[in-house]
Design a protein around this motif. Structure first.
Motif, mmCIF file in Angstrom:
data_model
loop_
_atom_site.group_PDB
_atom_site.id
_atom_site.type_symbol
_atom_site.label_atom_id
_atom_site.label_comp_id
_atom_site.label_asym_id
_atom_site.label_seq_id
_atom_site.Cartn_x
_atom_site.Cartn_y
_atom_site.Cartn_z
ATOM 1 N N ALA A 122 -95.414 15.668 -76.009
ATOM 2 C CA ALA A 122 -94.889 15.279 -74.690
ATOM 3 C C ALA A 122 -93.654 15.257 -74.324
ATOM 4 C CB ALA A 122 -95.360 13.724 -75.157
ATOM 5 N N ALA A 123 -92.492 15.450 -75.310
ATOM 6 C CA ALA A 123 -91.338 15.558 -74.892
ATOM 7 C C ALA A 123 -90.944 16.821 -74.443
ATOM 8 C CB ALA A 123 -90.298 15.518 -76.221
ATOM 9 N N CYS A 124 -91.494 17.976 -74.615
ATOM 10 C CA CYS A 124 -91.099 19.022 -74.137
ATOM 11 C C CYS A 124 -91.983 20.222 -73.839
ATOM 12 C CB CYS A 124 -90.055 19.706 -75.239
ATOM 13 S SG CYS A 124 -90.576 19.896 -76.762
ATOM 14 N N ALA A 170 -83.457 23.565 -69.425
ATOM 15 C CA ALA A 170 -83.677 23.148 -68.087
ATOM 16 C C ALA A 170 -83.377 22.041 -67.757
ATOM 17 C CB ALA A 170 -85.254 23.130 -67.949
ATOM 18 N N ARG A 171 -82.920 21.047 -68.434
ATOM 19 C CA ARG A 171 -82.423 19.779 -68.352
ATOM 20 C C ARG A 171 -81.009 19.501 -68.271
ATOM 21 N NH1 ARG A 171 -84.924 15.798 -71.737
ATOM 22 N NH2 ARG A 171 -83.969 14.101 -70.139
ATOM 23 N N GLY A 172 -80.204 20.707 -68.720
ATOM 24 C CA GLY A 172 -78.942 20.603 -68.480
ATOM 25 C C GLY A 172 -78.059 20.231 -69.643
ATOM 26 N N GLY A 196 -82.635 8.355 -66.789
ATOM 27 C CA GLY A 196 -81.961 9.864 -67.010
ATOM 28 C C GLY A 196 -82.983 10.594 -66.289
ATOM 29 N N SER A 197 -83.013 11.815 -66.750
ATOM 30 C CA SER A 197 -83.924 12.890 -65.919
ATOM 31 C C SER A 197 -85.292 13.055 -66.494
ATOM 32 C CB SER A 197 -83.269 14.274 -66.444
ATOM 33 O OG SER A 197 -82.230 14.269 -65.793
ATOM 34 N N LEU A 198 -86.326 13.104 -66.019
ATOM 35 C CA LEU A 198 -87.754 13.170 -66.272
ATOM 36 C C LEU A 198 -88.080 14.576 -67.148
ATOM 37 C CD1 LEU A 198 -89.393 12.676 -62.736
ATOM 38 C CD2 LEU A 198 -89.782 11.093 -65.111
ATOM 39 N N GLY A 199 -88.765 14.296 -68.091
ATOM 40 C CA GLY A 199 -89.255 15.623 -69.040
ATOM 41 C C GLY A 199 -90.549 16.123 -68.288
ATOM 42 N N PRO A 200 -91.132 17.350 -68.884
ATOM 43 C CA PRO A 200 -92.027 17.913 -68.239
ATOM 44 C C PRO A 200 -93.262 17.269 -67.868
ATOM 45 C CG PRO A 200 -91.847 18.480 -70.552
ATOM 46 C CD PRO A 200 -90.917 17.703 -70.181
ATOM 47 N N MET A 249 -86.759 10.610 -73.620
ATOM 48 C CA MET A 249 -87.247 11.206 -74.574
ATOM 49 C C MET A 249 -86.327 11.653 -75.879
ATOM 50 S SD MET A 249 -90.498 10.556 -74.692
ATOM 51 C CE MET A 249 -91.411 11.855 -75.854
ATOM 52 N N ALA A 250 -84.936 11.844 -75.104
ATOM 53 C CA ALA A 250 -83.772 12.110 -75.930
ATOM 54 C C ALA A 250 -82.697 11.287 -75.463
ATOM 55 C CB ALA A 250 -83.518 13.508 -75.774
ATOM 56 N N ASP A 251 -82.013 10.287 -76.271
ATOM 57 C CA ASP A 251 -81.197 9.317 -76.078
ATOM 58 C C ASP A 251 -81.731 7.695 -76.024
ATOM 59 O OD1 ASP A 251 -81.716 8.568 -73.378
ATOM 60 O OD2 ASP A 251 -80.569 9.967 -72.384
#
Length: 282
Positions: free
Chosen positions: A171-173, A183-185, A205-209, A215-217
């Motif tokens: 789900a994370a990647c 891709a997320r920087g 923050g940013s959305l995952g795929p 999902m990170a932080d």
């Protein structure tokens, strides 16, 4: 074996900006993550609840390669995993959502004190105030300081369950964590927008795929999986795998989508929360 380095967040960004860095030696896989101690405790700022809370994303059935050859020792070997279709919370469970369960009689009140192996009186003094509990100014932040049983009880009350480690990583990647992170920087994707030394509101923050946030932080997240080697899934370890890193880690090696760490089921920590999953309807 490399011990966990407690770096200030700024140094972590510098290290990541240097790009291409890989661990020179593996982490000590049996060590539970610990909190970095801030010199000054900061307050939190209230914000409007996010419209994304309470939603779930559909994750399709897939076979993917789990783990990382450039990660740490417990992320290897990279191996093929099959996951059936499932759904996962778009955000970590918030204080507001958890409060609904408490008021309905399905959950105990969230603890207001930390609990982890070796926690000292100083640790309590520094970090108990980081437990979000049911604070009115923290309703849109992740419910933290919850142990495995508390998180599991909430998910069952909501008609869900805790995700397995295999589900969490996919789900994370989407099956390629290194590519998804790039891709997320890089540094921004890893460290997010959190305000150390406490958690921040979800969906910042940013959305995952698959459209998932944080999902990170922000906070580590409980999974249902025991902490076993990828080569021996039936090890019988009572500890559970936690994923996602948190606001408290300046060591970038600990805040990666394939990183996995063990946590005693009784652990209650301001850098540890959860989200729920459920098997998709046929």
């Amino acid at each position: 074996m490399r011990s966990v380095t407690r770096w200030p967040p700024v140094l972590a960004v510098v290290a990541l900006s240097c790009a291409g860095a890989t661990p020179s030696s593996p982490k000590q896989a049996t060590t539970e993550p610990t909190l970095a101690r801030p010199s000054v405790l900061a307050g939190v700022t209230a914000t409007q609840p996010s419209p994304t809370t309470g939603r779930m994303a559909h994750i399709p059935e897939a076979t993917y390669r789990m783990g990382s050859e450039v990660g740490e020792s417990d992320e290897r070997p990279v191996h093929e995993v099959h996951v059936s279709a499932f759904e996962m919370d778009v955000t970590e469970v918030t204080v507001a959502e958890y409060g609904q369960c408490v008021r309905a009689g399905g959950c105990v009140h969230a603890p207001t004190a930390i609990e982890f192996p070796g926690a000292s009186a100083i640790d309590h003094q520094l970090f108990d105030s980081g437990c979000n509990d049911d604070g009115p100014e923290r309703q849109d932040q992740p419910e933290n300081c919850v142990d495995f049983a508390i998180a599991d009880a909430y998910c069952h009350w909501a008609g869900k369950r805790l995700p397995t480690e295999q589900e969490w990583e996919y789900a994370a990647c989407g099956g390629n964590c290194d590519q998804a992170l790039a891709a997320r920087g890089g540094a921004v994707a890893i460290l997010g927008d959190d305000h150390w030394p406490f958690a921040t509101r979800v969906a910042k923050g940013s959305l995952g795929p698959f459209g998932l946030y944080d999902m990170a932080d922000n906070v580590w997240e409980w999974t249902a999986s025991p902490y076993c080697s990828y080569e021996r899934q039936d090890c019988g370890d009572s500890r559970r795998v936690i994923r996602g890193g948190s606001w408290s880690f300046g060591d970038f090696l600990k805040v990666r989508l394939t990183d996995r760490s063990p946590s005693a089921p009784s652990t209650r920590n301001p850098n540890l929360g959860f989200r729920c999953a459920r098997t998709a309807s046929p």
